[in-house]
Design an enzyme around this catalytic site. Structure first.
Site, mmCIF file in Angstrom:
data_model
loop_
_atom_site.group_PDB
_atom_site.id
_atom_site.type_symbol
_atom_site.label_atom_id
_atom_site.label_comp_id
_atom_site.label_asym_id
_atom_site.label_seq_id
_atom_site.Cartn_x
_atom_site.Cartn_y
_atom_site.Cartn_z
ATOM 1 N N SER A 10 -9.705 8.053 -6.411
ATOM 2 C CA SER A 10 -9.461 6.874 -5.754
ATOM 3 C C SER A 10 -10.447 6.697 -4.570
ATOM 4 O O SER A 10 -10.508 7.673 -3.631
ATOM 5 C CB SER A 10 -8.261 6.641 -4.968
ATOM 6 N N HIS A 35 -10.662 4.796 -9.625
ATOM 7 C CA HIS A 35 -9.532 3.916 -9.341
ATOM 8 C C HIS A 35 -9.940 3.107 -7.981
ATOM 9 O O HIS A 35 -10.618 3.826 -7.001
ATOM 10 C CB HIS A 35 -8.582 4.745 -8.872
ATOM 11 N N ASP A 37 -8.639 0.684 -4.955
ATOM 12 C CA ASP A 37 -7.491 0.335 -4.337
ATOM 13 C C ASP A 37 -7.540 -0.862 -3.309
ATOM 14 O O ASP A 37 -8.235 -0.930 -2.314
ATOM 15 C CB ASP A 37 -6.880 1.374 -3.308
ATOM 16 N N MET A 39 -6.239 -3.782 -0.840
ATOM 17 C CA MET A 39 -5.080 -4.199 -0.246
ATOM 18 C C MET A 39 -5.309 -5.221 0.705
ATOM 19 O O MET A 39 -6.326 -5.429 1.267
ATOM 20 C CB MET A 39 -4.907 -2.760 0.992
ATOM 21 N N HIS A 68 -6.534 -1.465 -8.758
ATOM 22 C CA HIS A 68 -4.856 -1.290 -8.358
ATOM 23 C C HIS A 68 -4.746 -2.485 -7.002
ATOM 24 O O HIS A 68 -5.207 -2.343 -6.061
ATOM 25 C CB HIS A 68 -4.510 0.069 -7.849
ATOM 26 N N MET A 70 -2.633 -4.112 -4.543
ATOM 27 C CA MET A 70 -1.706 -4.038 -3.799
ATOM 28 C C MET A 70 -1.652 -5.373 -2.921
ATOM 29 O O MET A 70 -2.066 -5.548 -1.757
ATOM 30 C CB MET A 70 -1.605 -2.844 -2.978
ATOM 31 N N MET A 139 4.101 4.679 -8.434
ATOM 32 C CA MET A 139 3.614 5.280 -7.325
ATOM 33 C C MET A 139 4.272 6.624 -7.043
ATOM 34 O O MET A 139 5.541 6.276 -7.020
ATOM 35 C CB MET A 139 3.926 4.090 -6.093
ATOM 36 N N GLY A 144 -0.209 2.001 0.318
ATOM 37 C CA GLY A 144 -0.701 1.530 1.681
ATOM 38 C C GLY A 144 -1.798 2.446 2.491
ATOM 39 O O GLY A 144 -2.609 1.888 3.062
ATOM 40 N N GLY A 147 -3.699 9.920 1.541
ATOM 41 C CA GLY A 147 -3.130 11.275 2.127
ATOM 42 C C GLY A 147 -1.818 11.316 2.555
ATOM 43 O O GLY A 147 -1.307 12.340 3.204
ATOM 44 N N ASP A 177 0.288 7.790 -8.869
ATOM 45 C CA ASP A 177 -0.782 7.473 -7.717
ATOM 46 C C ASP A 177 -0.208 7.739 -6.833
ATOM 47 O O ASP A 177 1.069 7.113 -6.060
ATOM 48 C CB ASP A 177 -0.874 5.812 -7.896
HETATM 49 C C1 DX5 Z 1 -2.000 4.541 -1.887
HETATM 50 C C2 DX5 Z 1 -3.060 4.106 -3.105
HETATM 51 C C3 DX5 Z 1 -3.729 5.445 -3.701
HETATM 52 C C4 DX5 Z 1 -4.419 6.311 -2.710
HETATM 53 C C5 DX5 Z 1 -3.850 7.757 -3.106
HETATM 54 O O1 DX5 Z 1 -1.756 2.975 -1.672
HETATM 55 O O2 DX5 Z 1 -2.669 3.527 -3.970
HETATM 56 O O3 DX5 Z 1 -4.697 5.208 -4.833
HETATM 57 O O4 DX5 Z 1 -5.853 6.389 -2.711
HETATM 58 O O5 DX5 Z 1 -4.684 8.625 -2.256
HETATM 59 P P1 DX5 Z 1 -4.038 10.329 -2.097
HETATM 60 O O6 DX5 Z 1 -4.514 10.758 -3.602
HETATM 61 O O7 DX5 Z 1 -4.862 10.778 -1.106
HETATM 62 O O8 DX5 Z 1 -2.560 10.353 -1.857
HETATM 63 ZN ZN ZN Z 2 -3.845 3.212 -5.876
#
Ligand code: DX5
Ligand code: ZN
Length: 223
Positions: A10, A35, A37, A39, A68, A70, A139, A144, A147, A177
Site C-alpha cells: 500500500s 494497493h 487507498d 479516502m 480500494h 474508502m 479489513m 482510515g 500502521g 488489509d
Molecule cells: C487502511 C488502508 C490500508 C493501509 C494498511 O485504511 O486500507 O491499506 O494502508 O497499512 P498497514 O499495512 O500499515 O496496516
Molecule cells: Zn487499503
C-alpha cells in the site's frame, strides 16, 4: 492445492511527494499489485488521493493498480478510476446503498470488481453479491490509517468467506488489509487469504524485498 499468494504494497505508507517512485520501487522489490487507498474524509476521516493520482502512477509501473475506495457513494467515482487505469476497483459494502448495481457497473467498465467489509461487518453482508465479485476484501483493521494493529477475529471471517465462496462454486480473490506483517500474513494465508496488502511492513522495512518474500510465504521468518 497450490495457489499463488499475491502481495500488494500500500503506497499509503510511502512518501506522498514521491508516489511514482514508490510504485516503481514496489515493482522492483517483487510486488504483485500496487494497493491504492482512496479516502474521502466522509467514509473515513482522512483524505488521500483520487483518480488523477492513480493515472499519474501508470508510467511508473506495469503492475495492476488495486484501488480500494474508502468513500461514500462509490458509484460516483468508479468510472473515473476505470478511466484512470485501475485494474481492480473495490468498494465498501457499508458505503453503498446499491452495491449490486455498483459491482455491475465496475464490471461493465472491464475492470475487476471487489467488495470490502470492515472488521465489525458480518460476512453475510457479502453473501448476496459474492458471485458478482472478482475480489473480497476483509479489513483486518478499521479503515482510515496505516500502521494499526491486526484484528485477529477477522481470521474466522476469512475461513467463512472462503467456504461460502467454494460452496457457491466461485473463487474470488480473498484479500486482507491492515496490520499485515510477516507473522500475521502467515495466519491469513493459513485461513485462506490469497492477496495480502501491506503498507508499513513493506515501506518501513529494512529490506522491503525480503519483507515481500516473507509476507508471501516464500522466505521463512527466521532467516
Ligand atoms: C487502511 C488502508 C490500508 C493501509 C494498511 O485504511 O486500507 O491499506 O494502508 O497499512 P498497514 O499495512 O500499515 O496496516
Ligand atoms: Zn487499503
Amino acid at each position: 492445492m497450490t495457489e499463488k499468494t499475491l502481495v500488494a504494497p500500500s503506497i499509503l505508507s510511502a512518501d506522498f511527494a514521491n508516489l511514482g517512485f514508490a510504485a516503481k520501487n514496489a515493482q522492483d522489490w517483487g510486488a504483485d499489485w500496487i494497493h491504492f487507498d482512496v479516502m474521502d474524509g466522509f467514509f473515513v476521516d482522512s483524505i488521500t488521493f483520487g483518480a488523477a493520482m492513480c493515472k499519474a502512477l501508470l508510467p511508473h509501473t506495469s503492475l495492476p493498480i488495486d484501488a480500494h475506495l474508502m468513500v461514500t457513494n462509490p458509484m460516483k467515482h468508479v468510472e473515473a478510476f476505470a478511466n484512470a487505469g485501475a485494474s481492480i476497483i473495490t468498494v465498501h459494502a457499508e458505503a453503498d446503498m446499491h452495491l449490486h448495481r455498483t459491482l455491475q457497473k465496475i464490471r461493465s467498465l472491464n475492470v475487476k470488481c471487489g467488495v470490502a467489509i470492515n472488521p465489525a461487518s458480518p460476512v453475510e453482508l457479502i453473501e448476496p453479491v459474492i458471485e458478482e465479485c472478482d475480489l473480497v476484501l476483509l479489513m483486518t483493521v478499521n479503515p482510515g490509517a496505516g500502521g494499526q494493529k491486526f484484528i485477529p477475529s477477522v481470521l474466522r471471517k476469512i475461513e467463512r468467506i472462503r467456504s461460502m465462496a467454494e460452496n457457491l462454486g466461485v473463487f474470488p480473490y480473498i484479500e486482507v488489509d491492515g496490520g499485515v506483517n510477516p507473522e500475521t500474513a502467515r495466519l491469513c494465508r493459513e485461513a485462506g487469504a490469497n492477496v495480502l496488502v501491506a503498507g508499513n511492513a513493506v515501506f518501513k522495512a529494512q529490506s522491503p524485498k525480503d519483507a515481500i518474500l516473507m509476507i508471501r510465504g516464500d522466505m521463512s521468518l527466521n532467516v
